[in-house]
Scaffold this active site. Structure first.
Site: not given
Length: 308
Positions: A7, A12, A183
């Site tokens: 990606g 990315g 998270k």
């Protein structure tokens, strides 16, 4: 160290672009249309920390093992991504996933074996504009990763040394799965509430019962995390509560922004996975249930699988 990044979108492209410009041995595995843009224009990052315009090496198919694979896809593309990177996974290759949530660990372990899969997360605000340029929306550029078992320690150290020249905020965590769960707990609440209310945090706080409902959603996620063995640590708890109840905040989850542009979302991987874990643990989760139904109805309408 040979690193393959799946990606070249926001995450990315940002971290990979910084690494490529520092001289690291980086290759991007991308779809043919993205490869054409990168071959023509190079990889362009617009950032308050400094713009970047660099040529990059791209592949449209992996053909040989590498030392490390960085997965920076959306969660709904993970199954396809695993097949795409499979030829790059050799006996000593490590995989660093930078996806939201935690379900990717189980999926990657099942496909490639736990010894290959590290834990990781990032904190960054990025998007890709219509020209294919990566827009860095703030000054956050933090990447955190770590070993999930003692036998990964040496590989983690080598990867850390290889990507340290990238110039972004990089940290090794001795408790990376705990970090990921914290998270996940925050994001399930954040995404769940901003999509359900179709509003940013500040607007939710302006509603008579907005803060109370936000705290109830957070309590469901906290109880689920605790049942799973990952209760948030005090500092993380204080930070997520502060962010989720900040008066006047314009903050919205990326899932809300994807929804606002009528795009695909990661609701099953984040809200759906949190609800599934709550049900398995016997945790009552009426707001998670409502939030997931809201997103599933949105997806049915968006994809044309529902009448009207």
């Amino acid at each position: 160290m040979r690193i393959l990044i799946l990606g070249a979108g926001g995450i990315g492209g940002y971290f990979g672009g910084r690494l490529a410009s520092s001289g690291a041995d980086i290759r991007f595995l991308v779809r043919p249309s993205r490869a054409e843009v990168l071959a023509r224009d190079g990889l362009v990052v617009r950032s308050p920390l400094g713009d970047l315009h660099t040529p990059v090496t791209t592949l449209t198919a992996a053909t040989a093992p590498v030392d490390a694979v960085l997965l920076a896809c959306k969660a709904y593309d993970l199954t396809e991504a695993m097949e795409a990177v499979a030829p790059a996974i050799g006996p000593s290759t490590v995989i660093l996933p930078l996806l939201n949530g935690v379900r990717q660990l189980d999926m990657l372990d099942a496909r490639f074996g736990r010894k290959h899969v590290l834990g990781g997360l990032c904190h960054i605000g990025v998007t890709v504009n219509p020209a294919g340029q990566i827009l860095h929306l703030n000054t956050l550029q933090r990447l955190v990763f770590g070993a999930r078992s003692a036998d990964q320690a040496d590989a983690v150290e080598r990867l850390f040394e290889a990507i340290q020249p990238g110039g972004f905020d990089l940290a090794l965590s001795p408790a990376i799965v705990q970090d990921m769960w914290e998270k996940f707990t925050f994001l399930a609440t954040y995404a769940g509430m901003t999509t359900l209310m179709r509003a940013p945090i500040g607007a939710i706080m302006a509603a008579d019962d907005g803060e109370a409902i936000m705290r109830e959603m957070l309590d469901e996620c906290l109880a689920t995390a605790t049942a799973g063995g990952y209760p948030p640590r005090p500092d993380a708890m204080a930070q997520m509560t502060s962010s989720l109840t900040e008066r006047g905040s314009a903050g919205t989850a990326s899932m809300f922004r994807d929804m606002a542009r009528n795009g695909r979302t990661e609701h099953e991987h984040v809200i759906g996975d949190m609800l599934a874990r709550a049900r398995k643990a016997g945790v009552p989760a009426p707001l998670l249930r409502l939030s997931l139904a809201n997103m599933q109805a949105y997806e049915a309408q968006r994809s044309g699988t529902a009448a009207g």
